[in-house]
Design an enzyme around this catalytic site. Structure first.
Site, PDB file in Angstrom:
ATOM      1  N   TYR A  24      82.502  26.272  46.663  1.00 37.28           N
ATOM      2  CA  TYR A  24      83.732  25.960  47.448  1.00 37.28           C
ATOM      3  C   TYR A  24      84.161  27.412  48.246  1.00 37.28           C
ATOM      4  O   TYR A  24      84.492  27.287  49.507  1.00 37.28           O
ATOM      5  CB  TYR A  24      84.861  25.676  46.501  1.00 37.28           C
ATOM      6  CG  TYR A  24      86.278  25.545  47.085  1.00 37.28           C
ATOM      7  CD1 TYR A  24      86.509  24.506  48.211  1.00 37.28           C
ATOM      8  CD2 TYR A  24      86.965  26.595  46.896  1.00 37.28           C
ATOM      9  CE1 TYR A  24      87.738  24.658  48.692  1.00 37.28           C
ATOM     10  CE2 TYR A  24      88.478  26.481  47.689  1.00 37.28           C
ATOM     11  CZ  TYR A  24      88.671  25.387  48.602  1.00 37.28           C
ATOM     12  OH  TYR A  24      89.964  25.241  49.092  1.00 37.28           O
ATOM     13  N   PHE A  53      95.634  28.712  29.624  1.00 37.59           N
ATOM     14  CA  PHE A  53      94.529  29.684  28.904  1.00 37.59           C
ATOM     15  C   PHE A  53      95.305  30.941  28.258  1.00 37.59           C
ATOM     16  O   PHE A  53      96.309  31.421  28.787  1.00 37.59           O
ATOM     17  CB  PHE A  53      93.588  30.234  30.226  1.00 37.59           C
ATOM     18  CG  PHE A  53      92.858  29.083  30.715  1.00 37.59           C
ATOM     19  CD1 PHE A  53      92.547  27.943  30.138  1.00 37.59           C
ATOM     20  CD2 PHE A  53      92.271  29.175  31.804  1.00 37.59           C
ATOM     21  CE1 PHE A  53      91.815  26.967  30.853  1.00 37.59           C
ATOM     22  CE2 PHE A  53      91.743  28.139  32.614  1.00 37.59           C
ATOM     23  CZ  PHE A  53      91.257  26.874  31.811  1.00 37.59           C
ATOM     24  N   TYR A  93      86.090  32.521  37.153  1.00 37.88           N
ATOM     25  CA  TYR A  93      87.528  32.387  37.094  1.00 37.88           C
ATOM     26  C   TYR A  93      88.078  33.506  37.821  1.00 37.88           C
ATOM     27  O   TYR A  93      87.923  34.828  37.437  1.00 37.88           O
ATOM     28  CB  TYR A  93      88.002  32.172  35.629  1.00 37.88           C
ATOM     29  CG  TYR A  93      89.501  31.656  35.586  1.00 37.88           C
ATOM     30  CD1 TYR A  93      89.676  30.288  35.657  1.00 37.88           C
ATOM     31  CD2 TYR A  93      90.615  32.685  35.145  1.00 37.88           C
ATOM     32  CE1 TYR A  93      90.848  29.873  35.489  1.00 37.88           C
ATOM     33  CE2 TYR A  93      91.709  32.026  34.913  1.00 37.88           C
ATOM     34  CZ  TYR A  93      92.100  30.525  35.287  1.00 37.88           C
ATOM     35  OH  TYR A  93      93.380  30.111  35.351  1.00 37.88           O
ATOM     36  N   LYS A 116      96.752  14.475  43.175  1.00 38.17           N
ATOM     37  CA  LYS A 116      95.456  15.224  42.765  1.00 38.17           C
ATOM     38  C   LYS A 116      95.176  15.473  41.262  1.00 38.17           C
ATOM     39  O   LYS A 116      94.222  15.949  41.041  1.00 38.17           O
ATOM     40  CB  LYS A 116      95.894  16.752  43.492  1.00 38.17           C
ATOM     41  CG  LYS A 116      95.730  16.943  44.879  1.00 38.17           C
ATOM     42  CD  LYS A 116      96.078  18.371  45.502  1.00 38.17           C
ATOM     43  CE  LYS A 116      94.754  19.140  45.541  1.00 38.17           C
ATOM     44  NZ  LYS A 116      95.041  20.085  46.434  1.00 38.17           N
ATOM     45  N   SER A 172      90.741  30.021  52.564  1.00 39.58           N
ATOM     46  CA  SER A 172      91.071  30.042  51.129  1.00 39.58           C
ATOM     47  C   SER A 172      90.843  31.538  50.673  1.00 39.58           C
ATOM     48  O   SER A 172      90.157  32.123  50.976  1.00 39.58           O
ATOM     49  CB  SER A 172      90.307  29.045  50.119  1.00 39.58           C
ATOM     50  OG  SER A 172      90.600  29.120  48.935  1.00 39.58           O
TER      51      SER A 172
END
Ligand SMILES: NC(=O)c1ccc[n+]([C@@H]2O[C@H](COP(=O)([O-])OP(=O)(O)OC[C@H]3O[C@@H](n4cnc5c(N)ncnc54)[C@H](O)[C@@H]3O)[C@@H](O)[C@H]2O)c1
Length: 303
Positions: free
Chosen positions: A137, A198, A266, A175, A114
């Site tokens: 993660y 956002f 983020y 999901k 990822s």
């Protein structure tokens, strides 16, 4: 040819299964339905095994099935999970069991890494830059990327890690809040609501269409050597621009509804450097963001 697809009932795994079946592969799909959806593989002529990649006995029992390649997609994919042990157990220990199976079956492995390994790093993100995962993660994916070259050196087996950027496309609906931003914004707009992003919608992502991700997996299977490469388009697109493209495809004229970002970890920008993937796998994304969203909206209106 026989392929094992772990996490095969999930978003990307089910797209891989679908493609392999069209290419006349025999497909074994392993999924524990932690997240995946039965609907994703409905009607597919495959051998389904309901079980977990961390069930070592089950994974060992697949030895002797004559597997020619493993596409390993199974993982805890919810990046907000903070249970370190659980994340590492499934994503890292599960990967080790899959590598052991590959050793026993003497077959190559293509696995999902990822862009999360880069965290909020410099863009465009290069495989050679210092990783900086912002959550467990990302750490788990980085650990997989550390294990895979050691394993391939030890065994001589090909292992290709694909650092996917932000994937979008059909079969992701189950999901819910973890759907791609493209699907989440499209979903809100199709319901007649203003798309919520956002402040101020300037965050950018390298969005890659799932059909390109399937192509990258096939190229990885065909590649000569082990490697770990980015799977992105090499371009980044802001959430504001995504809303514009969705408006064009849905014939709507929604303005974004901005709200405060509650996260302290983020990624503000992601963008792959696609050079190494092109050099090592001959992979280059075929869909621009405009083409990918158009194809996706068409698929949604057909289903
Ligand atoms: N979607 C993206 O944008 C993206 C980006 C980067 C990396 N990835 C990686 O790509 C892979 C596929 O992602 P996805 O978006 O299809 O996610 P997904 O959640 O749709 O699919 C993952 C699948 O794995 C299954 N699974 C989870 N734990 C399992 C276990 N212990 N044993 C067996 N199956 C298990 C789930 O039920 C699910 O079907 C994952 O490894 C993910 O980390 C995805």
């Amino acid at each position: 040819m026989k392929a094992l697809v772990t996490g095969g009932a999930g978003f990307i795994g089910a797209n891989i299964c679908e493609y392999l079946l069209k290419q006349n592969f025999k497909v074994i799909c392993l999924d524990d339905f932690l997240k995946g959806s039965e609907k994703n593989i409905q009607g597919m002529d495959l051998e389904f095994i309901k079980g977990s990649v961390v069930d070592e006995r089950l994974i060992k029992s697949l030895n002797g099935k004559g597997i020619d390649v493993i596409f390993h997609e199974a993982a805890i994919t919810d990046t907000t999970v903070t249970d370190d042990n659980l994340m590492l157990q499934v994503n890292v220990e599960g990967f080790k069991y899959i590598l052991n199976l590959a050793r026993a079956e003497n077959c190559p492995v293509v696995y999902a890494s990822s862009a999360a390994v880069y965290g909020d790093g410099f863009v465009p993100m290069k495989e050679s830059q210092k990783p900086n995962p912002l959550n467990i993660y990302g750490v788990s994916k980085l650990k997989m990327d550390e294990i895979s070259p050691i394993f391939s050196r030890e065994t001589g087996l090909k292992v290709v890690g694909l650092r996917y950027f932000n994937v979008y496309g059909p079969k992701e609906d189950f999901k819910a809040s973890a759907m791609s931003m493209i699907r989440q914004l499209g979903f809100q707009m199709l319901k007649g609501n203003a798309p919520r992003v956002f402040k101020w919608g300037e965050q950018e992502r390298d969005f890659i269409y799932v059909k390109d991700v399937v192509t990258a997996n096939i190229k990885a299977f065909e590649a000569e050597k082990s490697c770990i490469v980015n799977v992105g388009t090499g371009k980044r697109t802001s959430f504001n621009r995504i809303i514009e493209i969705l408006n064009n495809n849905l014939n709507t004229d929604f303005k974004p509804d901005y709200f405060d970002n509650p996260y302290n970890f983020y990624q503000n920008h992601t963008q792959a450097d696609p050079t190494l993937a092109q050099k090592s796998l001959g992979f280059k994304a075929g869909f621009s963001i405009e083409e990918g969203i158009k194809d996706y909206v068409l698929a949604l209106t057909r289903s």
